[in-house]
Design a protein around this motif. Structure first.
Motif, PDB file in Angstrom:
ATOM      1  N   CYS A  52      -6.242   4.227  -2.926  1.00  2.08           N
ATOM      2  CA  CYS A  52      -6.208   2.822  -2.486  1.00  2.08           C
ATOM      3  C   CYS A  52      -7.386   1.971  -2.939  1.00  2.08           C
ATOM      4  O   CYS A  52      -7.208   0.987  -3.644  1.00  2.08           O
ATOM      5  CB  CYS A  52      -6.117   2.775  -0.968  1.00  2.08           C
ATOM      6  SG  CYS A  52      -4.879   3.871  -0.261  1.00  2.08           S
ATOM      7  N   ASP A  65       0.834  -1.189   0.000  1.00  2.00           N
ATOM      8  CA  ASP A  65       0.000   0.000   0.000  1.00  2.00           C
ATOM      9  C   ASP A  65       0.877   1.250   0.000  1.00  2.00           C
ATOM     10  O   ASP A  65       1.605   1.498   0.970  1.00  2.00           O
ATOM     11  CB  ASP A  65      -0.881  -0.028   1.263  1.00  2.00           C
ATOM     12  CG  ASP A  65      -2.085   0.873   1.138  1.00  2.00           C
ATOM     13  OD1 ASP A  65      -1.987   1.907   0.445  1.00  2.00           O
ATOM     14  OD2 ASP A  65      -3.128   0.563   1.734  1.00  2.00           O
ATOM     15  N   ASP A  66       0.862   1.985  -1.081  1.00  2.00           N
ATOM     16  CA  ASP A  66       1.608   3.251  -1.186  1.00  2.00           C
ATOM     17  C   ASP A  66       3.129   3.078  -1.312  1.00  2.00           C
ATOM     18  O   ASP A  66       3.872   4.052  -1.193  1.00  2.00           O
ATOM     19  CB  ASP A  66       1.348   4.187   0.024  1.00  2.00           C
ATOM     20  CG  ASP A  66      -0.115   4.581   0.195  1.00  2.00           C
ATOM     21  OD1 ASP A  66      -0.929   4.230  -0.678  1.00  2.00           O
ATOM     22  OD2 ASP A  66      -0.434   5.254   1.204  1.00  2.00           O
ATOM     23  N   LYS A 119      -0.932  10.880  -2.166  1.00  8.45           N
ATOM     24  CA  LYS A 119      -0.940  10.379  -3.557  1.00  8.45           C
ATOM     25  C   LYS A 119      -2.026  11.120  -4.336  1.00  8.45           C
ATOM     26  O   LYS A 119      -2.001  12.311  -4.415  1.00  8.45           O
ATOM     27  CB  LYS A 119      -1.181   8.860  -3.552  1.00  8.45           C
ATOM     28  CG  LYS A 119      -2.380   8.402  -2.745  1.00  8.45           C
ATOM     29  CD  LYS A 119      -2.007   7.768  -1.421  1.00  8.45           C
ATOM     30  CE  LYS A 119      -3.222   7.325  -0.667  1.00  8.45           C
ATOM     31  NZ  LYS A 119      -2.899   6.691   0.616  1.00  8.45           N
ATOM     32  N   ASP A 151      -0.329  -0.506  -4.771  1.00  5.03           N
ATOM     33  CA  ASP A 151      -1.627  -0.070  -5.308  1.00  5.03           C
ATOM     34  C   ASP A 151      -1.556   1.283  -6.009  1.00  5.03           C
ATOM     35  O   ASP A 151      -2.401   1.606  -6.829  1.00  5.03           O
ATOM     36  CB  ASP A 151      -2.727  -0.088  -4.229  1.00  5.03           C
ATOM     37  CG  ASP A 151      -2.457   0.830  -3.060  1.00  5.03           C
ATOM     38  OD1 ASP A 151      -1.332   1.368  -2.933  1.00  5.03           O
ATOM     39  OD2 ASP A 151      -3.387   1.028  -2.246  1.00  5.03           O
ATOM     40  N   GLN A 152      -0.573   2.094  -5.687  1.00  7.98           N
ATOM     41  CA  GLN A 152      -0.243   3.297  -6.446  1.00  7.98           C
ATOM     42  C   GLN A 152       1.041   3.856  -5.882  1.00  7.98           C
ATOM     43  O   GLN A 152       1.653   3.206  -5.036  1.00  7.98           O
ATOM     44  CB  GLN A 152      -1.389   4.312  -6.494  1.00  7.98           C
ATOM     45  CG  GLN A 152      -1.789   5.216  -5.355  1.00  7.98           C
ATOM     46  CD  GLN A 152      -1.993   4.651  -4.004  1.00  7.98           C
ATOM     47  OE1 GLN A 152      -2.966   3.984  -3.687  1.00  7.98           O
ATOM     48  NE2 GLN A 152      -1.040   4.958  -3.144  1.00  7.98           N
TER      49      GLN A 152
HETATM   50 CA    CA Z   1      -2.695   2.978  -1.335  1.00  8.15          CA
END
Ligand code: CA
Length: 482
Positions: A80, A37-38, A328, A315-316
């Motif tokens: 997310c 995540d991130d 983000k 996820d990004q």
């Molecule tokens: Ca994320």
């Protein structure tokens, strides 16, 4: 023709079955899809960049070296929940209905895990789900609700009604424990798809105590845009400045201890915040890397390396102080890029570096391609299996469509187009009045860090006219409307 004796038929049937089994083993590899995540590309050593010498990612780097690294893998809505829904469905946000953090995933939707199940795969997901509704399409699931927590997370195994506190554990480690335990008890005569989704490196970066000393004495290099105005030059987008993060870190809850400032100077405060922020982030990333290493060691120990497609992605992306931003959501590079590495020795040459543009809508079709299946007609992405073998189709995309739906003034809604050389963004959410909407243009060749919005300089040029036309075309192709 003389009929074959019964034993001949049996031998031929045996050969046929042997052939089918071998072919199936070759075309139906296992899939291990690890998502964090991130965990932005600046924090992966294999992507180079200013933090390459500080990011502790030897296992992720090895995964990349043994397979492929995607240099232009992007998220179609860099936040997310929507990104996760897109990964599953192969659809853009406006199509799968998960446009913002508030939206819940409709479990009745068709998605990659369901289709893998139908192909005979055993499926499991462990860790961060984040899609609110109960997972569907997984034979086994064991997840945290919403964001969960780093230390002693509460895991919900096959029910959202009652969770179990994982006493004395750290989320990144315990998710891997559960995932490997599931692999141990699976049926070994069928292929599997395991999705292992870490909570890290999402804020608030509560790292494990074993990483407290990591980078302790290091001075993390600053991005050139850290100390200037917030946001790119001539951009009107406020975004989230590090000053918001400073306030949160001073109050505690980030990393092992609160931020202790030793200066009253605003820029010095920004720099001190940046140091703690990035160190805590990289410490959480180190735990991910160790656990990616555990999965790689498991596959090796069990003799599964050659028949398993192993992916690690995020996820990004995330801003680590660039433009004085954190968080983000924006279409700027740090947030847009989805770092992605993949290993499948049976057909991906080691040391492969991919420049072709790949999007999160492509993930589901690609995994289904490896599994010998087809994407559903509703999936909007395209398999990049051939791209990974070095065979880029002549009609592969040269531009991508992006849209961020949530709207607030600091982080306004927008959509845009990115080609290999340019980026044009339309911020439609900058205010109530339509005249507040605003274009931004970045020349990625001359200005790779997007320090200056040059739209006003080139507004009337053929290049901008062309980009606008292509943007309208892309928007129509994916079935979205302004
Ligand atoms: Ca994320």
């Amino acid at each position: 023709m003389k009929p074959l004796a019964c034993s001949h038929w049996l031998r031929l049937a045996g050969l046929f079955l042997f052939h089918v089994t071998v072919v199936n083993a070759a075309v139906r590899p296992n899939i291990v899809f690890i998502l964090s995540d991130d965990h932005t590309s600046q924090a992966w050593s294999c992507y180079g960049g200013r933090l390459a010498a500080y990011a502790h990612t030897p296992n992720i780097d090895r995964l990349a070296a043994e397979g492929a690294i995607l240099k232009n893998s992007f998220c179609t809505n860099a936040i997310c929940v929507p990104s996760r829904a897109t990964i599953l469905t192969g659809q853009y946000s406006h199509r799968n209905g998960v446009k913002t953090l508030k939206d819940a995933f409709d479990g009745r939707s068709d998605h990659v895990a369901k289709r893998l199940q139908a192909l005979g795969y055993q499926t499991a997901i462990v860790g961060k789900w984040h899609l609110k509704t109960e997972p569907t399409g997984f034979d086994y699931w064991n997840i945290i609700k919403r964001q969960g927590r780093y230390h002693e997370p509460v895991l919900f195994e096959m029910t959202l009604d009652k969770g179990e506190v994982q006493e004395g554990s750290y989320s990144t480690d315990v998710f891997t424990d559960k995932a490997l335990a599931w692999l141990d008890q699976r049926q070994s005569d069928r292929p599997f798809c395991l999705m292992l989704h870490f909570k890290a490196t999402h804020e608030p970066w509560n790292y494990h105590p074993r990483h407290a000393d990591l980078l302790e004495d290091a001075v993390i290099p600053e991005p050139e845009s850290l100390l200037g105005r917030t946001g790119p030059k001539d951009s009107r987008v406020p975004g989230w400045p590090l000053e918001i993060l400073t306030e949160r870190m001073v109050k505690g809850g980030h990393g092992a201890e609160a931020l202790r400032l030793s200066s009253a100077d605003p820029l010095e405060i920004r720099r001190q915040s940046y140091q703690k922020f990035v160190k805590d982030f990289l410490r959480c990333g180190a735990a991910i890397d160790e656990n990616v290493g555990r999965v790689m060691a498991y596959l090796k120990r069990k003799g599964l390396v050659n028949q398993t497609v192993l992916v690690y992605t995020s996820d990004q992306g995330y801003f680590l102080g660039e433009h004085n931003y954190f968080d983000k959501r924006f279409m700027l590079e740090e947030s847009l890029r989805m770092p992605f590495v993949i290993r499948y020795p049976a057909e991906i040459p080691s040391g492969t570096s991919v420049e072709a543009m790949v999007l999160n809508v492509d993930f589901a079709p690609t995994l289904l391609d490896y599994a010998g299946g087809e994407p559903s007609a509703a999936m909007q992405g395209r398999s990049f299996r051939k791209v990974l073998k070095g065979e880029v189709p002549g009609d592969w995309r040269q531009a991508m469509y992006y849209r961020y739906f949530e709207n607030s003034l600091p982080r306004p809604s927008h959509f845009g187009i990115r080609t290999h050389g340019h980026k044009l963004i339309y911020y439609d959410g900058l205010g109530e009045a339509p005249e507040a909407a605003r274009w931004e243009f970045y020349d990625l060749g001359a200005d790779p860090y997007e320090n200056v919005n040059r739209y006003d300089e080139v507004a009337g040029s053929p290049l901008i006219r062309d980009l606008k036309e292509r943007l309208v075309q892309l928007q129509a192709e994916v079935g979205d409307a302004p």
